[in-house]
Motif scaffolding. Structure first.
Motif, short mmCIF file in Angstrom:
data_model
loop_
_atom_site.label_atom_id
_atom_site.label_comp_id
_atom_site.label_asym_id
_atom_site.label_seq_id
_atom_site.Cartn_x
_atom_site.Cartn_y
_atom_site.Cartn_z
N SER A 520 0.83 -1.20 0.00
CA SER A 520 0.00 0.00 0.00
C SER A 520 0.86 1.25 0.00
O SER A 520 1.93 1.30 0.61
N GLY A 521 0.36 2.28 -0.68
CA GLY A 521 1.10 3.53 -0.78
C GLY A 521 0.18 4.73 -0.74
O GLY A 521 -0.98 4.64 -0.31
N PRO A 522 0.64 5.88 -1.22
CA PRO A 522 -0.14 7.11 -1.16
C PRO A 522 -1.46 6.98 -1.92
O PRO A 522 -1.55 6.29 -2.94
N SER A 523 -2.48 7.63 -1.43
CA SER A 523 -3.81 7.64 -2.06
C SER A 523 -4.37 6.24 -2.22
O SER A 523 -5.10 5.97 -3.17
N ARG A 524 -4.00 5.37 -1.29
CA ARG A 524 -4.42 3.96 -1.32
C ARG A 524 -3.95 3.25 -2.59
O ARG A 524 -4.52 2.26 -3.02
N SER A 525 -2.91 3.78 -3.22
CA SER A 525 -2.33 3.11 -4.38
C SER A 525 -1.54 1.89 -3.93
O SER A 525 -1.38 1.64 -2.73
N ILE A 526 -1.06 1.13 -4.90
CA ILE A 526 -0.26 -0.06 -4.60
C ILE A 526 0.99 -0.07 -5.47
O ILE A 526 0.99 0.44 -6.59
N SER A 527 2.05 -0.63 -4.93
CA SER A 527 3.19 -1.00 -5.77
C SER A 527 3.19 -2.51 -5.89
O SER A 527 2.66 -3.23 -5.04
N VAL A 528 3.78 -2.99 -6.96
CA VAL A 528 3.76 -4.42 -7.29
C VAL A 528 5.18 -4.94 -7.19
O VAL A 528 6.10 -4.42 -7.83
N ARG A 529 5.36 -5.98 -6.39
CA ARG A 529 6.68 -6.56 -6.17
C ARG A 529 6.66 -8.05 -6.44
O ARG A 529 5.66 -8.73 -6.24
N ARG A 530 7.80 -8.54 -6.87
CA ARG A 530 8.03 -9.98 -6.96
C ARG A 530 9.46 -10.21 -6.50
O ARG A 530 10.41 -9.83 -7.19
N GLY A 531 9.61 -10.82 -5.33
CA GLY A 531 10.93 -10.95 -4.75
C GLY A 531 11.51 -9.57 -4.49
O GLY A 531 10.83 -8.69 -3.96
#
Length: 842
Positions: A520-531
């Motif tokens: 979760s990030g600013p403005s309820r945004s998301i970042s996407v991670r793999r490993g």
């Protein structure tokens, strides 16, 4: 500390560089002339010790990055930049005499030795010869025209690496004499400014020398440096980055990243766990309040809050890497190594052109246009996000060179009881003398683009020693096999120890299953991670030469524009995000950070969000719309690739769903989680005792917005404090916020002790005063400010008055977000505070 070993007598490893095929048994000729040395009493015994420069060499894609640097900006730096010409004062000339020369050769030297490149070694040698030959009789080193302690910290750090790679005996003598000079003169000429901020580098070198010559006079010097430096341990523990002292240095983000090593370095002397743990506490504060998608906190140039369009300076990236490389060896903290990989594999390549003939000063998480022009940053540069050899301020073009080669050097470490440890996974080979014979371990892998790392041990006769392997915190089910036999008792977020007698040809396979996760990030945004990898939207880019290389060698400055849409919201299974992505693999290219050659792509469903557009300045986007977000546009399949693989990116994504109703009430007491609800746009901010404060270095205005709010008819009230300069107050019915005091649409009502008035204004990316009223406003005192909005009627009350001091009718904006704002042209007095915010719909 996740890795604990029994106390042991200080152990020495003799280490070597790669001169033969990694598959061959190494010989004594492969060993370098210096040793890895563990801490000498009374210093704290640490789990790991640094390997001398040249012990580790890159393979595969990592070698390609180093070779691109050699053939790009690093190898051509002396031709590109006058600061590194023969006229440099660090070569005896009359030119640049401060940090730039040492920054450059601090990175040039490790690149030369991890590549074992004779041409680069020759380039580096002249710089070290001059420093070693020009020491004054009193022990001082460097250009006579500048006596600042700070650039000598960079130079002595580089001398340490040079000694390990060459065993040049002059280094020990020169450093000993210089530190005696420091001991004599520091009391009367104490550290200041940059040296006061970055003293950990000097402390680290002094302890390195003490471990080799046993001079106990070095320990009081380290204590003196600690006393004269900023209290980074206290700053980290109390989140005082923006409020400590009276100058800007503790909030300057490069200083912060260099200081990440400070608590761990000092812990070796103090033995106090509170010092060791201060780093983890400080990182929590930094990432909560200023965190970016790729594992580092933002800073442009001061720590800059949590907006998706704030960025990080390339200097900060490489300094954070070196600090974490240092700290993980001292503490054994796996989380620090995990963070090191996330920054190294994402923020670093994102800050460089994929041929490393250009760099960018600031790297933004969401960056949709690389155009010449200001962003509104605290320290703004018109070309600060353009890839080129001269992007932004000159420090980064001098300092970035150490990024990849220092990662190579510190990917492996010695253990304090005579073994080897894999700290960061990447294709590499390490050579060491263990049990009086050369040992080589080759890490064959395309990690982080694959899940498996295959270690092959080569040695002439069997030897018993520990091989220590990191089990990352993000990996739920790691596996390890030795010659095909599964190992037991593996624990995530730990270092796993293989203590055995090793034979030639033994193979260890580490498998680290990776699943896609969202953060979760600013403005309820998301970042996407793999490993360890962070993924961004694949955007087709057009690179246009803005400033051509006059020598026609490809060192051009570019503007970059998108040729494909970027304003997508992802369709996400919020319970099981891994199910929302399809992993596509391709062959691993020699340079996996090229947009056309990425070995991993995530395919996802998304819809375009029409309201998400370029921001007012056109050089970056607005903040993502609050998630979940609705869109009537067609569902499309989009590709996500590692953020380091291209220059433009979206890495904070909105996500699709039924929008949540805006709250009808707001009660904001600014607790520790306030950054989850508010986004700041410019300035420097701190929460203290339930109040949100702007602090010095917030010149020309700053604002903070509660992004999930949307009020039409309402009452909005807060206690507001101003100084004797500028004004501060409440924003309401706001939309389209961007960096800058007036970069939004909506209304503002502020109080001013300087003018003894309250003022109502309308903002549409520019200020328009609607009404003012005289009223006595005391500076440094909280005043109750209340707005009542009902249709076009706007009424303003101050300090509980029953009658409005301003009543005005305006129908320009009917609804929007609420927030706070401060404006003051004098950054030293740009201080305001806000507390007890309440808003209620009517």
């Amino acid at each position: 500390m996740n890795f604990i070993i029994r106390p042991a007598v200080a152990t020495v490893l003799v280490l070597g560089s790669l001169t033969a095929s990694a598959a061959e048994v190494p010989s004594a000729a492969d060993l370098p002339p210096t040793r890895a040395v563990t801490n000498r009493a009374p210093l704290q015994l640490t789990p790991f010790a640094p390997l001398p420069l040249g012990s580790v060499q890159p393979l595969g894609w990592l070698r390609t990055q180093c070779e691109l640097q050699r053939d790009g900006l690093t190898g051509h730096a002396e031709d590109l930049y006058a600061d590194f010409s023969t006229n440099s004062a660090w070569l005896g000339g009359t030119g640049e005499n401060w940090e730039r020369g040492p920054y450059y050769y601090k990175g040039l030297l490790p690149l030369a030795y991890v590549l074992n490149d004779s041409g680069l070694k020759k380039k580096a040698q002249k710089w070290f010869d001059w420093v070693l030959q020009s020491q004054r009789p009193d022990g001082f080193i460097g250009p006579a025209a500048n006596n600042d302690w700070w650039p000598r910290m960079v130079a002595t750090y580089a001398l340490r690496d040079y000694y390990e790679a060459t065993a040049d005996a002059r280094v020990i003598t020169v450093l000993s004499n210089y530190f005696r000079h420091m001991s004599v003169h520091l009391p009367g000429r104490p550290l200041k400014e940059w040296g006061k901020a970055r003293a950990a580098d000097q402390m680290d070198v002094a302890l390195w020398l003490y471990n080799r010559n046993g001079d106990t006079n070095l320990l009081p010097l380290v204590r003196l440096l600690r006393e004269q430096a900023y209290d980074w341990v206290g700053i980290f523990r109390s989140n005082a980055f923006t409020t400590f002292g009276t100058d800007f240095h503790p909030k300057h983000n490069v200083n912060v990243q260099q200081a990440l090593k400070f608590p761990a370095v000092w812990f070796q002397v103090s033995h106090d766990p509170a010092d060791r743990d201060a780093l983890r506490i400080g990182l929590h504060h930094l990432m909560r309040d200023h965190g970016l998608s790729f594992g580092i906190n933002g800073g442009t140039e001061f720590v800059a809050g949590n907006s998706t369009i704030q960025g990080v300076e390339l200097c900060s990236t490489v300094e954070a890497m070196l600090s974490l490389e240092t700290a993980v060896q001292i503490t054994g903290d796996v989380e620090l190594a995990d963070r090191l990989e996330r920054i190294s594999f994402n923020a670093l390549p994102a800050g460089l052109a994929n041929n490393i003939k250009a760099l960018q000063y600031y790297t933004l998480p969401n960056h949709v246009n690389a155009l010449h022009g200001g962003h509104g940053f605290n320290q703004d540069y018109a070309n600060g996000t353009l890839p080129g050899p001269n992007s932004g301020y000159p420090c980064c073009r001098c300092n970035f060179h150490m990024g990849w080669p220092k990662l190579v050097q510190n990917a492996w470490a010695a253990t304090s009881d005579g073994g080897l440890a894999a700290i960061a996974y990447a294709p590499s080979v390490v050579t060491a003398s263990i049990d009086e014979q050369p040992v080589r371990i080759t890490a064959e892998t395309a990690y982080p683009f694959e899940e498996e790392v295959r270690f092959t041990v080569n040695l002439e006769r069997p030897a018993r020693f520990p091989l220590v392997l990191r089990m990352p915190g993000w990996c739920a089910q790691p596996t390890v096999t030795v010659n095909g036999e599964s190992q037991r008792d593996l624990k995530t977020n730990s270092f796993h120890r293989l203590q055995r007698t090793w034979k030639n040809g033994d193979v260890v396979v580490v498998r680290l299953p990776m699943s896609v996760e969202t953060v979760s990030g600013p403005s309820r945004s998301i970042s996407v991670r793999r490993g360890p990898l962070v993924f961004g939207l694949k955007i087709q880019e057009e690179w246009k030469v803005r400033t051509a290389d006059k020598h026609e060698q490809g060192f051009d400055e570019f503007e970059v524009i998108p040729l494909t849409p970027w304003n997508y919201a992802l369709e996400i299974d919020t319970t099981h995000p891994n199910r929302s992505f399809v992993l596509q693999r391709a062959a691993v290219q020699s340079n996996p950070f090229g947009p056309n050659g990425t070995p991993i792509t995530l395919r996802a469903q998304a819809r375009r969000v029409d309201a998400w557009t370029n921001a007012w300045r056109q050089v970056h986007a607005f903040e993502p719309p609050i998630s979940p977000v609705a869109s009537a546009n067609e569902l499309e399949r989009v590709s996500l690739i590692p953020v380091g693989a291209q220059h433009l990116r979206i890495s904070w994504f909105p996500w699709l769903g039924k929008p949540l109703p805006a709250p009808r009430q707001l009660h904001e007491n600014f607790d520790a989680g306030w950054t989850e609800r508010w986004t700041v746009f410019g300035g420097n901010w701190l929460v203290d005792e339930g109040a949100l404060n702007t602090v010095p270095a917030s010149a020309n205005g700053a604002k903070a917005i509660a992004m999930a709010t949307d009020f039409t008819n309402f009452t909005y009230e807060a206690e507001v404090k101003v100084t004797s300069a500028g004004d501060a107050g409440l924003i309401f019915r706001a939309s389209k916020p961007d960096i800058g005091a007036d970069a939004y649409r909506g209304y503002y009502v502020g109080i001013s002790a300087e003018r003894n008035q309250v003022e109502l204004g309308l903002v549409n990316n520019s200020w328009q005063s609607l009404r003012t009223a005289p009223i006595n406003i005391a500076a440094e005192k909280f005043h109750v400010l209340r707005v009542e909005a009902n249709g076009p009627r706007l009424r303003v009350f101050v300090d509980g008055g029953l009658q409005p001091v301003i009543e005005h009718h305006d129908s320009t904006f009917s609804s929007g977000m609420v927030g706070v704002r401060n404006y003051c042209p004098d950054e030293k007095r740009s201080i305001a505070a806000f507390r007890k915010l309440t808003a209620a719909a009517r």
